[in-house]
Scaffold this motif. Structure first.
Motif, PDB file in Angstrom:
ATOM      1  N   LYS A 245       0.824  -1.206   0.000  1.00  0.00           N
ATOM      2  CA  LYS A 245       0.000   0.000   0.000  1.00  0.00           C
ATOM      3  C   LYS A 245       0.863   1.263   0.000  1.00  0.00           C
ATOM      4  O   LYS A 245       0.477   2.290  -0.574  1.00  0.00           O
ATOM      5  CB  LYS A 245      -0.942  -0.007   1.200  1.00  0.00           C
ATOM      6  N   GLU A 246       2.029   1.200   0.624  1.00  0.00           N
ATOM      7  CA  GLU A 246       2.931   2.350   0.650  1.00  0.00           C
ATOM      8  C   GLU A 246       3.455   2.693  -0.748  1.00  0.00           C
ATOM      9  O   GLU A 246       3.917   3.817  -0.982  1.00  0.00           O
ATOM     10  CB  GLU A 246       4.119   2.066   1.577  1.00  0.00           C
ATOM     11  N   HIS A 247       3.387   1.747  -1.664  1.00  0.00           N
ATOM     12  CA  HIS A 247       3.923   1.940  -3.013  1.00  0.00           C
ATOM     13  C   HIS A 247       2.810   2.014  -4.064  1.00  0.00           C
ATOM     14  O   HIS A 247       3.085   1.977  -5.253  1.00  0.00           O
ATOM     15  CB  HIS A 247       4.879   0.795  -3.360  1.00  0.00           C
ATOM     16  N   LEU A 248       1.587   2.126  -3.590  1.00  0.00           N
ATOM     17  CA  LEU A 248       0.431   2.109  -4.483  1.00  0.00           C
ATOM     18  C   LEU A 248      -0.523   3.221  -4.055  1.00  0.00           C
ATOM     19  O   LEU A 248      -0.913   3.287  -2.885  1.00  0.00           O
ATOM     20  CB  LEU A 248      -0.238   0.731  -4.399  1.00  0.00           C
ATOM     21  N   ASN A 249      -0.871   4.099  -4.984  1.00  0.00           N
ATOM     22  CA  ASN A 249      -1.820   5.173  -4.705  1.00  0.00           C
ATOM     23  C   ASN A 249      -3.189   4.762  -5.233  1.00  0.00           C
ATOM     24  O   ASN A 249      -3.414   4.739  -6.448  1.00  0.00           O
ATOM     25  CB  ASN A 249      -1.355   6.472  -5.363  1.00  0.00           C
ATOM     26  N   ILE A 250      -4.096   4.450  -4.326  1.00  0.00           N
ATOM     27  CA  ILE A 250      -5.405   3.952  -4.746  1.00  0.00           C
ATOM     28  C   ILE A 250      -6.167   4.976  -5.571  1.00  0.00           C
ATOM     29  O   ILE A 250      -7.032   4.628  -6.392  1.00  0.00           O
ATOM     30  CB  ILE A 250      -6.225   3.483  -3.519  1.00  0.00           C
ATOM     31  N   ASP A 251      -5.848   6.260  -5.418  1.00  0.00           N
ATOM     32  CA  ASP A 251      -6.517   7.299  -6.199  1.00  0.00           C
ATOM     33  C   ASP A 251      -6.177   7.217  -7.686  1.00  0.00           C
ATOM     34  O   ASP A 251      -6.858   7.830  -8.510  1.00  0.00           O
ATOM     35  CB  ASP A 251      -6.144   8.683  -5.674  1.00  0.00           C
ATOM     36  N   ASP A 252      -5.120   6.480  -8.024  1.00  0.00           N
ATOM     37  CA  ASP A 252      -4.723   6.326  -9.426  1.00  0.00           C
ATOM     38  C   ASP A 252      -5.629   5.347 -10.175  1.00  0.00           C
ATOM     39  O   ASP A 252      -5.552   5.252 -11.402  1.00  0.00           O
ATOM     40  CB  ASP A 252      -3.280   5.826  -9.535  1.00  0.00           C
ATOM     41  N   TYR A 253      -6.455   4.620  -9.437  1.00  0.00           N
ATOM     42  CA  TYR A 253      -7.238   3.544 -10.054  1.00  0.00           C
ATOM     43  C   TYR A 253      -8.701   3.938 -10.207  1.00  0.00           C
ATOM     44  O   TYR A 253      -9.260   4.640  -9.366  1.00  0.00           O
ATOM     45  CB  TYR A 253      -7.100   2.259  -9.219  1.00  0.00           C
ATOM     46  N   ASP A 254      -9.303   3.468 -11.285  1.00  0.00           N
ATOM     47  CA  ASP A 254     -10.703   3.768 -11.565  1.00  0.00           C
ATOM     48  C   ASP A 254     -11.655   2.757 -10.944  1.00  0.00           C
ATOM     49  O   ASP A 254     -12.785   3.107 -10.578  1.00  0.00           O
ATOM     50  CB  ASP A 254     -10.922   3.803 -13.087  1.00  0.00           C
ATOM     51  N   GLU A 255     -11.206   1.503 -10.831  1.00  0.00           N
ATOM     52  CA  GLU A 255     -12.065   0.450 -10.295  1.00  0.00           C
ATOM     53  C   GLU A 255     -11.213  -0.561  -9.544  1.00  0.00           C
ATOM     54  O   GLU A 255     -10.002  -0.694  -9.787  1.00  0.00           O
ATOM     55  CB  GLU A 255     -12.812  -0.278 -11.417  1.00  0.00           C
ATOM     56  N   VAL A 256     -11.868  -1.315  -8.647  1.00  0.00           N
ATOM     57  CA  VAL A 256     -11.217  -2.393  -7.910  1.00  0.00           C
ATOM     58  C   VAL A 256     -12.095  -3.641  -8.008  1.00  0.00           C
ATOM     59  O   VAL A 256     -13.284  -3.600  -7.689  1.00  0.00           O
ATOM     60  CB  VAL A 256     -11.004  -2.029  -6.425  1.00  0.00           C
ATOM     61  N   TYR A 257     -11.485  -4.726  -8.457  1.00  0.00           N
ATOM     62  CA  TYR A 257     -12.153  -6.027  -8.512  1.00  0.00           C
ATOM     63  C   TYR A 257     -11.412  -6.996  -7.602  1.00  0.00           C
ATOM     64  O   TYR A 257     -10.189  -6.898  -7.435  1.00  0.00           O
ATOM     65  CB  TYR A 257     -12.148  -6.590  -9.935  1.00  0.00           C
ATOM     66  N   ALA A 258     -12.142  -7.941  -7.030  1.00  0.00           N
ATOM     67  CA  ALA A 258     -11.500  -8.912  -6.144  1.00  0.00           C
ATOM     68  C   ALA A 258     -12.210 -10.257  -6.217  1.00  0.00           C
ATOM     69  O   ALA A 258     -13.421 -10.344  -6.457  1.00  0.00           O
ATOM     70  CB  ALA A 258     -11.492  -8.408  -4.699  1.00  0.00           C
ATOM     71  N   SER A 259     -11.439 -11.294  -5.995  1.00  0.00           N
ATOM     72  CA  SER A 259     -11.973 -12.639  -5.788  1.00  0.00           C
ATOM     73  C   SER A 259     -12.886 -12.629  -4.566  1.00  0.00           C
ATOM     74  O   SER A 259     -12.688 -11.841  -3.638  1.00  0.00           O
ATOM     75  CB  SER A 259     -10.805 -13.601  -5.560  1.00  0.00           C
ATOM     76  N   PRO A 260     -13.872 -13.522  -4.520  1.00  0.00           N
ATOM     77  CA  PRO A 260     -14.755 -13.577  -3.355  1.00  0.00           C
ATOM     78  C   PRO A 260     -14.124 -14.195  -2.115  1.00  0.00           C
ATOM     79  O   PRO A 260     -14.712 -14.114  -1.029  1.00  0.00           O
ATOM     80  CB  PRO A 260     -15.931 -14.430  -3.841  1.00  0.00           C
TER      81      PRO A 260
ATOM     82  N   GLU B 180      -8.654   1.286   1.028  1.00  0.00           N
ATOM     83  CA  GLU B 180      -8.850   2.347   2.029  1.00  0.00           C
ATOM     84  C   GLU B 180     -10.234   2.988   1.942  1.00  0.00           C
ATOM     85  O   GLU B 180     -10.399   4.171   2.216  1.00  0.00           O
ATOM     86  CB  GLU B 180      -7.773   3.431   1.871  1.00  0.00           C
ATOM     87  N   GLY B 181     -11.220   2.212   1.518  1.00  0.00           N
ATOM     88  CA  GLY B 181     -12.579   2.731   1.434  1.00  0.00           C
ATOM     89  C   GLY B 181     -12.845   3.686   0.290  1.00  0.00           C
ATOM     90  O   GLY B 181     -13.914   4.318   0.241  1.00  0.00           O
ATOM     91  N   LYS B 182     -11.925   3.794  -0.661  1.00  0.00           N
ATOM     92  CA  LYS B 182     -12.053   4.782  -1.745  1.00  0.00           C
ATOM     93  C   LYS B 182     -13.036   4.349  -2.836  1.00  0.00           C
ATOM     94  O   LYS B 182     -13.761   5.153  -3.393  1.00  0.00           O
ATOM     95  CB  LYS B 182     -10.679   5.046  -2.368  1.00  0.00           C
ATOM     96  N   HIS B 183     -13.026   3.078  -3.208  1.00  0.00           N
ATOM     97  CA  HIS B 183     -13.863   2.594  -4.304  1.00  0.00           C
ATOM     98  C   HIS B 183     -14.768   1.469  -3.811  1.00  0.00           C
ATOM     99  O   HIS B 183     -14.483   0.821  -2.798  1.00  0.00           O
ATOM    100  CB  HIS B 183     -12.992   2.031  -5.442  1.00  0.00           C
ATOM    101  N   GLU B 184     -15.817   1.220  -4.562  1.00  0.00           N
ATOM    102  CA  GLU B 184     -16.579  -0.004  -4.352  1.00  0.00           C
ATOM    103  C   GLU B 184     -15.704  -1.172  -4.789  1.00  0.00           C
ATOM    104  O   GLU B 184     -15.126  -1.151  -5.885  1.00  0.00           O
ATOM    105  CB  GLU B 184     -17.858   0.015  -5.187  1.00  0.00           C
ATOM    106  N   ILE B 185     -15.580  -2.196  -3.947  1.00  0.00           N
ATOM    107  CA  ILE B 185     -14.839  -3.397  -4.339  1.00  0.00           C
ATOM    108  C   ILE B 185     -15.822  -4.344  -5.013  1.00  0.00           C
ATOM    109  O   ILE B 185     -16.774  -4.825  -4.393  1.00  0.00           O
ATOM    110  CB  ILE B 185     -14.169  -4.062  -3.125  1.00  0.00           C
TER     111      ILE B 185
END
Length: 201
Positions: A41-56, A69-74
């Motif tokens: 997370k220290e090397h990744l800025n979540i604001d740079d991303y438009d969407e977040v997808y994840a395995s269930p 960090e609560g920024k996007h809908e997962i």
């Protein structure tokens, strides 16, 4: 062009103890796993991303929660779940290898023929088919950067699809919390940007 940043989840106890860790083994991250993801997370800025997808699965969801960090809908997508190793899921890999040495390669990874021996196991081909479906859907997104949180074998399978490697055994497993970048052009062609990074994303 769509950019997919594919993250393997942080460590779980089954990773640490050398157990076969598929979709039927649904554990949270251990303390080491949480530290690995926090380092990423220290090397990744979540604001740079438009969407977040994840395995269930829990380990992917927890990894995504820490990074997001609560920024996007997962967005949970079952196509990103880890391969189902059937009856071997959760067993010690060394014990299985002692009984079925013909199902392991020289890196001690399961070979594609494992599904002939493990009851209820998912085939490698099935994983490739669901991930190709996911790539096809992502290719329609336009110019987006998308964070995709999934699993070790799934990440290797993504790379196999992109590089058209004939054998997944040629692709070593990424580290926990490692990132792999894939680009999808407007014509639908895929490119491997990098594999298995923690920094310089």
């Amino acid at each position: 062009m769509v950019e997919l940043y594919i993250v393997r989840h942080g460590e779980t106890d089954t990773n640490y103890t050398g157990k076969i860790n598929g979709s039927a083994t649904d554990l949270n991250l251990n303390e080491t796993g949480k530290k690995q993801v926090k380092y990423l997370k220290e090397h990744l800025n979540i604001d740079d991303y438009d969407e977040v997808y994840a395995s269930p699965l829990k380990r992917a969801q927890e990894t995504a929660d820490i990074l997001n960090e609560g920024k996007h809908e997962i967005k949970t997508d079952s196509r990103l779940r880890e391969i189902n190793y059937g009856a071997w899921d959760g067993l010690l890999a060394d014990d299985v290898q002692a009984k079925y040495p013909q199902c392991f390669d020289e890196n001690n990874y399961l070979s594609a023929n494992y599904s002939d021996f493990s009851e209820g196991a998912e085939t490698y081909k099935s994983v490739l088919e669901r991930l190709q479906s996911f790539i096809d859907d992502m290719s329609k997104k336009g110019d987006e950067k998308i964070l995709v949180v999934c699993h070790g074998f799934v990440t290797r399978s993504f790379v196999q699809l992109v590089t058209e490697a004939p054998n997944i055994e040629d692709i070593l497993e990424p580290i926990n919390a490692g990132v792999t970048k894939i680009k999808i052009s407007n014509s639908g062609r895929t490119y491997l940007g990098y594999y298995n990074r923690l920094e310089n994303l």
